[in-house]
Design a protein around this motif. Structure first.
Motif, PDB file in Angstrom:
ATOM      1  N   PRO A   5       3.294  -4.209   3.602  1.00 33.37           N
ATOM      2  CA  PRO A   5       4.281  -3.132   3.520  1.00 33.37           C
ATOM      3  C   PRO A   5       3.624  -1.803   3.150  1.00 33.37           C
ATOM      4  O   PRO A   5       2.753  -1.743   2.279  1.00 33.37           O
ATOM      5  CB  PRO A   5       5.232  -3.601   2.414  1.00 33.37           C
ATOM      6  N   PHE A   6       4.073  -0.743   3.810  1.00 39.42           N
ATOM      7  CA  PHE A   6       3.463   0.578   3.664  1.00 39.42           C
ATOM      8  C   PHE A   6       4.512   1.570   3.181  1.00 39.42           C
ATOM      9  O   PHE A   6       5.523   1.814   3.844  1.00 39.42           O
ATOM     10  CB  PHE A   6       2.885   1.028   5.012  1.00 39.42           C
ATOM     11  N   LEU A   7       4.283   2.139   1.996  1.00 37.77           N
ATOM     12  CA  LEU A   7       5.146   3.166   1.417  1.00 37.77           C
ATOM     13  C   LEU A   7       4.471   4.518   1.642  1.00 37.77           C
ATOM     14  O   LEU A   7       3.367   4.752   1.156  1.00 37.77           O
ATOM     15  CB  LEU A   7       5.350   2.888  -0.075  1.00 37.77           C
ATOM     16  N   TRP A   8       5.129   5.379   2.369  1.00 35.57           N
ATOM     17  CA  TRP A   8       4.546   6.680   2.736  1.00 35.57           C
ATOM     18  C   TRP A   8       5.173   7.764   1.875  1.00 35.57           C
ATOM     19  O   TRP A   8       6.318   8.137   2.052  1.00 35.57           O
ATOM     20  CB  TRP A   8       4.812   6.967   4.211  1.00 35.57           C
TER      21      TRP A   8
ATOM     22  N   ALA B 295       5.888   3.018   8.432  1.00 38.44           N
ATOM     23  CA  ALA B 295       6.332   3.086   7.049  1.00 38.44           C
ATOM     24  C   ALA B 295       7.516   2.151   6.810  1.00 38.44           C
ATOM     25  O   ALA B 295       8.546   2.256   7.479  1.00 38.44           O
ATOM     26  CB  ALA B 295       6.713   4.521   6.689  1.00 38.44           C
ATOM     27  N   THR B 296       7.353   1.240   5.865  1.00 35.82           N
ATOM     28  CA  THR B 296       8.486   0.437   5.418  1.00 35.82           C
ATOM     29  C   THR B 296       9.552   1.351   4.829  1.00 35.82           C
ATOM     30  O   THR B 296      10.737   1.171   5.055  1.00 35.82           O
ATOM     31  CB  THR B 296       8.023  -0.569   4.344  1.00 35.82           C
ATOM     32  N   LEU B 297       9.091   2.339   4.070  1.00 42.16           N
ATOM     33  CA  LEU B 297       9.964   3.373   3.536  1.00 42.16           C
ATOM     34  C   LEU B 297       9.167   4.658   3.466  1.00 42.16           C
ATOM     35  O   LEU B 297       8.024   4.660   3.004  1.00 42.16           O
ATOM     36  CB  LEU B 297      10.472   2.995   2.141  1.00 42.16           C
ATOM     37  N   ALA B 298       9.765   5.758   3.931  1.00 45.78           N
ATOM     38  CA  ALA B 298       9.146   7.078   3.817  1.00 45.78           C
ATOM     39  C   ALA B 298       9.893   7.863   2.757  1.00 45.78           C
ATOM     40  O   ALA B 298      11.120   7.978   2.802  1.00 45.78           O
ATOM     41  CB  ALA B 298       9.200   7.815   5.159  1.00 45.78           C
ATOM     42  N   LEU B 299       9.138   8.392   1.786  1.00 47.24           N
ATOM     43  CA  LEU B 299       9.714   9.208   0.719  1.00 47.24           C
ATOM     44  C   LEU B 299       9.407  10.670   1.012  1.00 47.24           C
ATOM     45  O   LEU B 299       8.245  11.044   1.195  1.00 47.24           O
ATOM     46  CB  LEU B 299       9.134   8.802  -0.635  1.00 47.24           C
TER      47      LEU B 299
ATOM     48  N   VAL C 294       0.859  -1.186   0.000  1.00 49.31           N
ATOM     49  CA  VAL C 294       0.000   0.000   0.000  1.00 49.31           C
ATOM     50  C   VAL C 294       0.896   1.237   0.000  1.00 49.31           C
ATOM     51  O   VAL C 294       1.981   1.245   0.586  1.00 49.31           O
ATOM     52  CB  VAL C 294      -0.956   0.025   1.208  1.00 49.31           C
ATOM     53  N   GLN C 295       0.423   2.296  -0.699  1.00 45.40           N
ATOM     54  CA  GLN C 295       1.209   3.522  -0.809  1.00 45.40           C
ATOM     55  C   GLN C 295       0.321   4.729  -0.623  1.00 45.40           C
ATOM     56  O   GLN C 295      -0.712   4.864  -1.271  1.00 45.40           O
ATOM     57  CB  GLN C 295       1.913   3.602  -2.169  1.00 45.40           C
ATOM     58  N   HIS C 296       0.746   5.649   0.241  1.00 47.39           N
ATOM     59  CA  HIS C 296       0.053   6.929   0.421  1.00 47.39           C
ATOM     60  C   HIS C 296       0.615   7.930  -0.574  1.00 47.39           C
ATOM     61  O   HIS C 296       1.826   8.150  -0.638  1.00 47.39           O
ATOM     62  CB  HIS C 296       0.241   7.457   1.841  1.00 47.39           C
ATOM     63  N   ALA C 297      -0.273   8.567  -1.354  1.00 47.49           N
ATOM     64  CA  ALA C 297       0.164   9.520  -2.378  1.00 47.49           C
ATOM     65  C   ALA C 297      -0.244  10.953  -2.053  1.00 47.49           C
ATOM     66  O   ALA C 297       0.599  11.854  -1.999  1.00 47.49           O
ATOM     67  CB  ALA C 297      -0.385   9.117  -3.735  1.00 47.49           C
ATOM     68  N   THR C 298      -1.543  11.206  -1.891  1.00 48.02           N
ATOM     69  CA  THR C 298      -2.004  12.568  -1.613  1.00 48.02           C
ATOM     70  C   THR C 298      -3.048  12.540  -0.488  1.00 48.02           C
ATOM     71  O   THR C 298      -3.769  11.576  -0.361  1.00 48.02           O
ATOM     72  CB  THR C 298      -2.656  13.219  -2.860  1.00 48.02           C
TER      73      THR C 298
ATOM     74  N   ALA D  36      -1.628   3.212   6.983  1.00 45.40           N
ATOM     75  CA  ALA D  36      -0.703   2.797   8.026  1.00 45.40           C
ATOM     76  C   ALA D  36      -1.353   1.827   9.014  1.00 45.40           C
ATOM     77  O   ALA D  36      -0.658   1.099   9.728  1.00 45.40           O
ATOM     78  CB  ALA D  36      -0.180   4.021   8.775  1.00 45.40           C
ATOM     79  N   PHE D  37      -2.675   1.799   9.035  1.00 42.07           N
ATOM     80  CA  PHE D  37      -3.399   0.973  10.002  1.00 42.07           C
ATOM     81  C   PHE D  37      -3.754  -0.405   9.441  1.00 42.07           C
ATOM     82  O   PHE D  37      -4.499  -1.155  10.060  1.00 42.07           O
ATOM     83  CB  PHE D  37      -4.661   1.705  10.455  1.00 42.07           C
ATOM     84  N   LEU D  38      -3.226  -0.720   8.273  1.00 42.85           N
ATOM     85  CA  LEU D  38      -3.455  -2.014   7.651  1.00 42.85           C
ATOM     86  C   LEU D  38      -2.304  -2.938   8.035  1.00 42.85           C
ATOM     87  O   LEU D  38      -1.169  -2.755   7.599  1.00 42.85           O
ATOM     88  CB  LEU D  38      -3.534  -1.855   6.128  1.00 42.85           C
ATOM     89  N   LYS D  39      -2.583  -3.930   8.847  1.00 41.75           N
ATOM     90  CA  LYS D  39      -1.534  -4.800   9.383  1.00 41.75           C
ATOM     91  C   LYS D  39      -1.079  -5.816   8.345  1.00 41.75           C
ATOM     92  O   LYS D  39      -1.857  -6.271   7.513  1.00 41.75           O
ATOM     93  CB  LYS D  39      -2.039  -5.525  10.635  1.00 41.75           C
TER      94      LYS D  39
END
Length: 421
Positions: A134-137, A185-189, A113-117, A128-131
């Protein structure tokens, strides 16, 4: 989907997502549609984006792209009108989307999952609340600040805005849900080094810098075909909302200081600072050569860009700066401050980056850059060609998504996943 790719099931959170738009809606839409060339993509977005999205997909279907629409019920959002209350509404939108995101995951089984806007770091993300995923922020931004020395030049409204923005970020950084988002976040951009530093302080374990701003190939091609500006006076151009932090007052002061009689300064856009800026131009004796064009449709904006020689973008804190990319793609040099997103886009080969130490120093250096571009007729085409090359090489959406897909591949191999996921 492209052959030879490892297709993943991806959920993208894009509150702002609309075809044919720039800024944040353009980020959401372009990221989604280009990712769908490589992966199976679901996009969580606002319901009010649905008509524009479905109209576009009816004309240009995109296989592998699915949209899920979410909004607060009408009785909860009655107080939201346009941009009024948008920050609080966005916060509640993210929190109320958590059950929907969990149901989607049960039905689809997302690989990532990735947060974009929104592209802002001081609000939580429902993803972020999805267990177990992997979460890309990001890329997220907003960590950039107007240097304190410039606050007194912003006028009462602009000064209060900076105070309110600083307070909002401070409270956001104290928010346990924001800190949870950072830690998950697995990785924060981050869009800029300034935001990267703030993400690390929030608890993000891995942070990389990546601009959220890019242009589709068809736009870069179209902008690259704009002819050189015709005969007549040298025309400087600024584009954007007329807000204090956009720094247009510095541009006007520099234009006046330059003493360039056979030159014009066009300002395209509207906003609460328009009256103050017009009064400044009159006071400095350049009102006859500073043209306030007002807001224009995109087609007309591009027409004016084709008539201009140089973009002046003296913004004091921009995470993105799409207008700088558009100008470079059109072969126009850019004069900007060495701050935020524009500082990561513009190079010495494509324009002038002005250090922002004091207002007087910035006005002086902006004026000198204007004088150089007028006095050296070979400089505009030289910088312009370098700008075209940089826009195509570093800010093409297709290339940006290739880069993001490489990150996905690393995550799929487990190279970036740790116990937090």
């Amino acid at each position: 989907m492209s052959k030879g790719r490892v297709a993943m099931r991806v959920l993208l959170s894009a509150y702002a997502c609309e075809p044919g738009k720039g800024s944040e809606p353009g980020v959401g839409w372009n990221l989604a549609r280009h990712l769908a060339a490589h992966h199976e993509v679901w996009v969580l977005t606002r319901a009010n984006n649905r008509p524009a999205i479905e109209a576009e997909l009816a004309q240009n279907p995109i296989p592998g792209l699915h949209f899920v629409y979410h909004d607060l019920p009408p009785w909860v959002r009655f107080w939201k009108r346009g941009q009024r209350g948008v920050r609080l509404y966005y916060y509640l939108w993210q929190l109320t989307a958590i059950p929907l995101v969990r149901r989607l995951h049960r039905d689809v089984g997302f690989d990532l999952v990735q947060h974009a806007t929104f592209v802002k770091y001081w609000a939580p993300s429902a993803l972020a609340f999805l267990k177990g995923v992997p979460f890309l922020w990001g890329p997220v931004g907003g960590g950039e600040s107007a240097p304190l020395a410039f606050w007194p030049t912003l006028g009462p409204r602009g000064f209060l805005y900076e105070v309110a923005r600083t307070l909002a970020r401070f409270l956001g950084e104290l928010d346990p849900l924001v800190r949870f988002t950072a830690r998950r976040a697995t990785l924060a951009l981050a869009t800029t080094p300034e935001t990267a530093a703030r993400l690390a302080r929030l608890g993000a374990r891995r942070v990389e810098v990546m601009s959220e701003a890019a242009l589709p190939r068809e736009e870069i091609d179209a902008l690259g075909k704009l002819p050189p500006p015709g005969p007549g006076p040298v025309r400087f151009l600024s584009l954007g909302r007329l807000l204090a932090w956009k720094g247009f007052h510095l541009g006007i002061m520099a234009f006046a200081k330059s003493g360039l009689k056979d030159a014009e300064y066009w300002i395209v856009g509207d906003g609460p600072e328009r009256g103050r800026l017009q009064a400044l131009a009159r006071r400095l004796g350049v009102a006859d050569r500073v043209r306030f064009v007002g807001p224009l449709p995109r087609v007309e904006v591009l027409r004016l860009l084709g008539q201009a020689h140089t973009l002046v973008h003296p913004s004091l804190h921009d995470s993105g700066g799409w207008v700088c990319l558009e100008a470079m793609a059109a072969g126009r040099p850019v004069i900007c401050l060495d701050l935020g997103g524009p500082a990561t886009q513009v190079t010495d080969a494509t324009g002038f980056k002005i250090s922002a130490r004091t207002p007087a120093q910035v006005v002086h250096d902006l004026a000198r850059a204007m004088q150089r571009l007028v006095n050296d007729p070979h400089l505009v085409p030289l910088l312009g060609e370098a700008g075209k090359e940089r826009a195509r090489e570093a800010f093409l959406w297709e290339a940006r998504v290739e880069e993001i897909s490489r990150i996905y591949k690393q995550i799929a191999r487990g190279a970036l996943v740790d116990h937090a996921c």
